[in-house]
Design a protein around this motif. Structure first.
Motif, PDB file in Angstrom:
ATOM      1  N   SER A  71      90.753 -46.751 107.987  1.00 44.03           N
ATOM      2  CA  SER A  71      91.524 -46.320 106.818  1.00 44.03           C
ATOM      3  C   SER A  71      92.632 -47.303 106.517  1.00 44.03           C
ATOM      4  N   TYR A  72      93.065 -48.032 107.545  1.00 45.00           N
ATOM      5  CA  TYR A  72      94.237 -48.893 107.369  1.00 45.00           C
ATOM      6  C   TYR A  72      93.912 -50.318 106.942  1.00 45.00           C
ATOM      7  N   GLY A  73      92.826 -50.881 107.469  1.00 47.85           N
ATOM      8  CA  GLY A  73      92.604 -52.301 107.262  1.00 47.85           C
ATOM      9  C   GLY A  73      93.774 -53.053 107.837  1.00 47.85           C
ATOM     10  N   GLU A 101      92.840 -39.617 120.565  1.00 50.62           N
ATOM     11  CA  GLU A 101      93.424 -40.632 119.679  1.00 50.62           C
ATOM     12  C   GLU A 101      94.609 -41.312 120.357  1.00 50.62           C
ATOM     13  N   ASP A 102      94.886 -42.541 119.956  1.00 49.46           N
ATOM     14  CA  ASP A 102      96.105 -43.197 120.426  1.00 49.46           C
ATOM     15  C   ASP A 102      97.319 -42.703 119.651  1.00 49.46           C
ATOM     16  N   ILE A 103      97.148 -42.461 118.345  1.00 50.72           N
ATOM     17  CA  ILE A 103      98.317 -42.075 117.543  1.00 50.72           C
ATOM     18  C   ILE A 103      97.915 -41.160 116.397  1.00 50.72           C
ATOM     19  N   ASP A 105      99.399 -40.163 112.984  1.00 53.27           N
ATOM     20  CA  ASP A 105     100.384 -40.729 112.055  1.00 53.27           C
ATOM     21  C   ASP A 105     100.388 -39.857 110.801  1.00 53.27           C
ATOM     22  N   SER A 106      99.685 -40.267 109.746  1.00 52.63           N
ATOM     23  CA  SER A 106      99.579 -39.388 108.574  1.00 52.63           C
ATOM     24  C   SER A 106      98.795 -38.124 108.929  1.00 52.63           C
ATOM     25  N   GLY A 107      97.956 -38.235 109.955  1.00 49.93           N
ATOM     26  CA  GLY A 107      97.084 -37.110 110.323  1.00 49.93           C
ATOM     27  C   GLY A 107      95.782 -37.099 109.546  1.00 49.93           C
TER      28      GLY A 107
HETATM   29  C1  PRP Z   1      94.797 -45.777 113.870  1.00 50.62           C
HETATM   30  C2  PRP Z   1      94.746 -44.809 115.029  1.00 50.62           C
HETATM   31  C3  PRP Z   1      94.173 -43.572 114.419  1.00 50.62           C
HETATM   32  C4  PRP Z   1      94.705 -43.614 113.004  1.00 50.62           C
HETATM   33  C5  PRP Z   1      95.874 -42.697 112.886  1.00 50.62           C
HETATM   34  O1  PRP Z   1      93.548 -46.384 113.750  1.00 50.62           O
HETATM   35  O2  PRP Z   1      93.948 -45.288 116.082  1.00 50.62           O
HETATM   36  O3  PRP Z   1      92.758 -43.577 114.422  1.00 50.62           O
HETATM   37  O4  PRP Z   1      95.085 -44.964 112.744  1.00 50.62           O
HETATM   38  O5  PRP Z   1      96.453 -42.768 111.622  1.00 50.62           O
HETATM   39  P1  PRP Z   1      96.509 -41.541 110.618  1.00 50.62           P
HETATM   40  O6  PRP Z   1      97.048 -40.347 111.371  1.00 50.62           O
HETATM   41  O7  PRP Z   1      97.494 -42.014 109.558  1.00 50.62           O
HETATM   42  O8  PRP Z   1      95.162 -41.305 110.049  1.00 50.62           O
HETATM   43  P2  PRP Z   1      93.294 -47.750 112.944  1.00 50.62           P
HETATM   44  O9  PRP Z   1      92.632 -47.421 111.619  1.00 50.62           O
HETATM   45  O10 PRP Z   1      94.554 -48.546 112.882  1.00 50.62           O
HETATM   46  O11 PRP Z   1      92.182 -48.464 113.847  1.00 50.62           O
HETATM   47  P3  PRP Z   1      92.226 -48.909 115.385  1.00 50.62           P
HETATM   48  O12 PRP Z   1      92.189 -47.642 116.221  1.00 50.62           O
HETATM   49  O13 PRP Z   1      90.986 -49.732 115.561  1.00 50.62           O
HETATM   50  O14 PRP Z   1      93.484 -49.688 115.623  1.00 50.62           O
END
Ligand code: PRP
Length: 183
Positions: A71-73, A101-103, A105-107
């Motif tokens: 989602s981030y690119g 998940e590691d984090i 963030d927005s969810g």
């Molecule tokens: C990060 C993280 C989660 C997501 C969380 O992934 O690992 O999957 O963003 O963000 P959100 O709560 O705003 O949806 P990312 O797309 O950066 O990929 P990566 O795990 O390969 O670093």
């Protein structure tokens, strides 16, 4: 020679703090899922180190699978549109699923994954995140197991990246702003 550590403004969570908290989360999951043969689904790539440490500390019969989403690119802001770039291989019908998940963030990613996996008729879907940034939340989602609430700073290490770098730092640190402001 410049190292990854030179780009870190501040160590937010040390190796010792991470290890201790992962052990605590693992104990909670062991208590809640003993005898249930849970299926851990790690969301690549950020969760890979946390997942590896967590499942060894949970130490009950379980199986593992992985997904990847995007989602981030290269952006630092969630686009809100989630795509599955790698799907699970396991049949999850009737299984107790724990998304790792590691984090959070927005969810948006977690909310999307909960709906996606629930449609496959598992016995249950629970969520586990190492880091949580509640002030950034857009989707209505709370993790069942959460390691640390962290400030809205750019955190890297222990699996978390900036533009795919810094994942192998053994601690979680705040990135120096000049690293991403100069891009
Ligand atoms: C990060 C993280 C989660 C997501 C969380 O992934 O690992 O999957 O963003 O963000 P959100 O709560 O705003 O949806 P990312 O797309 O950066 O990929 P990566 O795990 O390969 O670093």
């Amino acid at each position: 020679m410049k190292t990854m550590h030179d780009d870190i403004l501040q160590v937010l969570l040390t190796e010792e703090e991470l290890s201790k908290r992962v052990e605590e989360i693992a104990a909670d999951i062991r208590r809640d899922f003993a005898g249930k043969n849970p299926l851990f689904i790690g969301v690549l790539r950020g969760s890979f180190i946390f997942m590896a440490d967590l499942v060894r500390k949970v130490d009950i019969p379980c199986t593992l699978d992985f997904m990847a989403t995007s989602s981030y690119g290269k952006s630092t802001v969630s686009s809100g549109t989630i795509k599955v770039t790698k799907d699970i291989s396991a049949d999850i019908e009737g299984r107790h699923v724990i998304i790792v998940e590691d984090i959070l963030d927005s969810g948006n990613t977690m909310a999307f994954l909960i709906d996606l996996l629930n449609a496959k008729k598992p016995a249950s879907v629970h969520t586990c995140t190492l880091l949580d940034k509640p002030e950034r939340r857009q989707a209505d989602v709370t993790a069942d197991y959460s390691g640390f609430v962290v400030p809205d700073a750019f955190v890297v290490g222990y699996g978390l990246d900036y533009a795919d770098n810094y994942r192998t730092l053994p601690y979680i640190g705040i990135l120096k702003p000049e690293v991403y402001e100069n891009e």
